[in-house]
Motif scaffolding. Structure first.
Motif, short mmCIF file in Angstrom:
data_model
loop_
_atom_site.label_atom_id
_atom_site.label_comp_id
_atom_site.label_asym_id
_atom_site.label_seq_id
_atom_site.Cartn_x
_atom_site.Cartn_y
_atom_site.Cartn_z
N LYS A 1 4.33 5.39 4.15
CA LYS A 1 4.71 6.75 3.72
C LYS A 1 5.93 7.18 4.53
O LYS A 1 5.88 7.29 5.76
CB LYS A 1 3.55 7.73 3.96
CG LYS A 1 3.87 9.14 3.51
CD LYS A 1 2.69 10.07 3.73
CE LYS A 1 3.01 11.50 3.26
NZ LYS A 1 1.88 12.41 3.49
N GLU B 1 -2.62 4.06 4.92
CA GLU B 1 -1.33 4.74 4.81
C GLU B 1 -0.70 4.85 6.19
O GLU B 1 -1.29 5.42 7.11
CB GLU B 1 -1.50 6.12 4.18
CG GLU B 1 -0.18 6.78 3.85
CD GLU B 1 -0.36 8.04 3.01
OE1 GLU B 1 -0.22 7.97 1.78
OE2 GLU B 1 -0.66 9.09 3.61
N ARG C 1 0.07 0.83 3.00
CA ARG C 1 0.95 1.71 2.22
C ARG C 1 1.84 2.46 3.20
O ARG C 1 1.35 3.15 4.10
CB ARG C 1 0.12 2.71 1.38
CG ARG C 1 -0.83 2.05 0.40
CD ARG C 1 -1.55 3.06 -0.48
NE ARG C 1 -2.22 4.09 0.29
CZ ARG C 1 -3.42 3.94 0.86
NH1 ARG C 1 -4.06 2.78 0.75
NH2 ARG C 1 -3.99 4.91 1.54
N CYS D 1 5.65 9.42 13.49
CA CYS D 1 5.60 8.26 12.61
C CYS D 1 5.04 7.08 13.38
O CYS D 1 5.34 6.90 14.55
CB CYS D 1 6.97 7.94 12.00
SG CYS D 1 8.30 7.78 13.19
N SER E 1 2.62 5.98 8.44
CA SER E 1 3.83 6.80 8.44
C SER E 1 5.01 5.97 8.94
O SER E 1 4.91 5.23 9.91
CB SER E 1 3.64 8.04 9.31
OG SER E 1 3.23 7.69 10.61
N THR F 1 8.67 9.21 6.40
CA THR F 1 8.88 10.49 7.09
C THR F 1 10.39 10.73 7.12
O THR F 1 11.10 10.07 7.88
CB THR F 1 8.32 10.45 8.52
OG1 THR F 1 6.92 10.17 8.47
CG2 THR F 1 8.57 11.77 9.24
N MET G 1 6.75 5.74 1.82
CA MET G 1 6.27 4.67 0.94
C MET G 1 7.46 4.13 0.15
O MET G 1 8.33 4.87 -0.30
CB MET G 1 5.22 5.24 -0.01
CG MET G 1 4.58 4.17 -0.89
SD MET G 1 3.34 4.89 -1.99
CE MET G 1 2.17 5.47 -0.80
#
Length: 569
Positions: free
Chosen positions: A108, A67, A106, A127, A69, A110, A1
């Motif tokens: 996030k 969300e 969003r 991801c 990745s 990795t 994120m």
């Protein structure tokens, strides 16, 4: 994120900074305070009004899988890095933040240690997206690609003594360094096997190998090259050329099969304005470059320059000129576009002259009177092919002027039905293997042999417009299908229908530059140039996907002066 920690910046010691006595200290403080102000403004300006309009399936996707990745290149400054706090920062991070704000997604992060590790994580499914990468055939095996998020030219970096590079294919016994796993490494290995490729772990190492004479050259982004050269204080390297069509069109890579996410990201990218991109680019290039400058090392270099007297003065002039040129290229990208236009104009001019001579040779030989019918047919084919090539070369210049809004087509009477017959003959190799039908109707009735329909316009441009659209329709049609063209003279429309649907991910952007889907060698310029030509004639091209299982492309042209008729009438 993507995160911005304003608290840490606000807590920095501003009062000692403002009270600093030295000009250098004040300059550094001003840079830090400017960065703080910029971040605060971006954080406080409302962005709800810029939110994109998502379809119901896309809105459900964001609600259920909001969300996403994300894997990035952890060492590609100033484009993107993972800092000591484990945060994604750089040009890519700021652009992704805008995409997230406008779509509701969003991201996030990795964390990975290298770009190769990020690629491996993407292949393994750890991801969902990769942030900033070029589209290549190898990567298309496991990734979908968004429209370009950011574009930048690539340049050759060599030592000062190396000559200018106009054609890498002519180089022998030379080597080139690339960070491992990059798109340019893949393309150079494929297109220029005469070069020996060395791989490094980072951008810095690739340019350092050139400086240390361990490699003859590297080819890197202009922005990254400027950043790295200034950061490392490399005075013995230079920009030695640019390879056309090897620019960075940096996209977001999406795991195969997730077309819905691809469509959402495309809408978010489309909502980013040119001014926003320029502000992000200038902020990172100017502020970051100043921040990482090693003034202690520079003082040592200047000391050596003073000792070496005249030679040192020469080096200082060269460094100043290089830095000024790099800053100008970064801040004024339009200059590169003008250079490209000039080169293309020269190339077109140099091709037109010999091609005109080639076209005239068949006409001279036909007048000899001692040729067989087969030889005459071959000569006519050579002349026709030459004329088509000449028209294509001239068209490229016309399209450039259309993009700038400075082109006005020559309006003459041209027979569009004759154009369609010629286009069908040119595309025989596409229609016949698939056993495709092709029908043309005028005002609800089928066209009869010998019938003509005149429209005022540029015949070459209109021929290119319709050939691109008919070719796209034939390529998208299944074997045994039919491509239909319905002309409504009263409405001034040419409706091209074919079975098969345009992929949802590109339906909203199909007429934009470089947008393509499902074609190994597609450039994404056919539909784009068709709309340019139509608008230059005072018309437009639109897409109609309302019929399930079919696609209609509608060309609008001002044909109020059209005159249908038959040969001999």
């Amino acid at each position: 994120m993507v995160r911005f920690h304003l608290g840490r910046l606000a807590a920095s010691p501003s009062r000692p900074c403002l009270e600093a006595a030295r000009p250098q200290q004040r300059g550094a403080c001003a840079s830090r305070l400017f960065g703080l102000v910029w971040l605060v403004v971006v954080a406080l300006v409302p962005t709800a009004g810029l939110a994109v309009d998502l379809s119901p399936p896309e809105a459900r996707y964001v609600a259920q899988h909001g969300e996403v990745s994300l894997c990035v290149d952890p060492n590609w400054a100033p484009f993107e890095t993972i800092n000591a706090q484990g945060e994604h920062e750089g040009i890519a991070a700021d652009l992704l933040r805008l995409v997230a704000e406008r779509t509701g997604l969003r991201f996030k992060l990795t964390p990975t240690a290298t770009w190769d590790e990020s690629l491996a994580a993407s292949r393994d499914g750890r991801c969902k997206v990769l942030s900033f990468l070029n589209k290549t055939p190898q990567r298309e095996k496991w990734l979908l690609f968004s429209r370009p998020l950011f574009s930048d030219v690539n340049v050759f970096i060599t030592r000062e003594e190396h000559p200018f590079i106009s054609d890498p294919a002519k180089l022998t016994g030379e080597s080139i360094a690339f960070p491992s796993g990059t798109a340019m490494e893949e393309l150079i290995r494929r297109d220029y096997p005469n070069l020996t490729v060395h791989t490094t772990a980072t951008e810095d190492e690739a340019i350092s190998m050139v400086s240390a004479k361990k490699a003859d050259m590297t080819m890197r982004s202009l922005i990254v090259a400027a950043y790295t050269i200034k950061k490392q204080g490399l005075f013995n390297v230079k920009i030695a050329g640019q390879l056309p069509y090897y620019s960075n069109n940096l996209c977001i890579g999406i795991a195969q099969g997730d077309e819905t996410l691809q469509g959402i990201l495309n809408k978010g990218i489309a909502a980013i304005t040119t001014a926003e991109r320029a502000a992000i680019e200038n902020r990172h290039v100017s502020i970051n470059v100043q921040t990482v400058t090693d003034y202690g090392q520079l003082a040592k270099v200047l000391g050596v320059v003073c000792v070496l007297a005249g030679l040192g003065g020469l080096w200082a002039v060269k460094v100043k000129r290089l830095n000024a040129a790099l800053r100008k290229e970064i801040e004024h990208r339009e200059e590169l576009e003008r250079m490209r236009d000039d080169v293309e104009q020269i190339i077109r001019h140099d091709l037109v002259s010999p091609l005109s001579g080639i076209i005239s040779i068949p006409e001279l030989l036909e007048g000899q009177g001692n040729l067989t019918s087969y030889q005459q047919e071959l000569l006519q084919h050579v002349a026709a092919s030459g004329r088509r090539m000449l028209a294509t070369i001239r068209l490229s210049g016309d399209l450039t002027r259309m993009e700038k809004g400075t082109y006005r087509p020559a309006a003459t009477e041209c027979d569009v039905l004759g154009l369609f017959r010629g286009i069908r003959a040119n595309l025989a190799d596409l229609f016949e293997p698939k056993e495709l039908g092709f029908t043309v109707c005028v005002d609800g009735r089928a066209v009869v042999p010998g019938e003509w329909l005149t429209v005022r316009g540029d015949a070459n441009l209109l021929g290119n417009l319709f050939e691109n659209l008919i070719k796209n329709a034939a390529e998208a049609s299944p074997p045994g299908g039919e491509v239909r063209l319905a002309i409504d003279t009263a409405a001034g429309t040419f409706s091209l229908w074919n079975p098969g649907e345009v992929p949802a991910a590109i339906a909203a952007t199909v007429f934009e530059k470089y947008v393509t889907s499902g074609k190994t060698f597609g450039t994404g310029l056919g539909a784009y140039s068709a709309r340019l030509i139509a608008r230059a004639h005072g018309g437009d091209v639109t897409l109609d996907t309302s019929e399930p299982g079919a696609t209609t492309v509608r060309v609008h042209l001002p044909i109020s002066g059209a005159a249908p008729g038959k040969a001999g009438s």
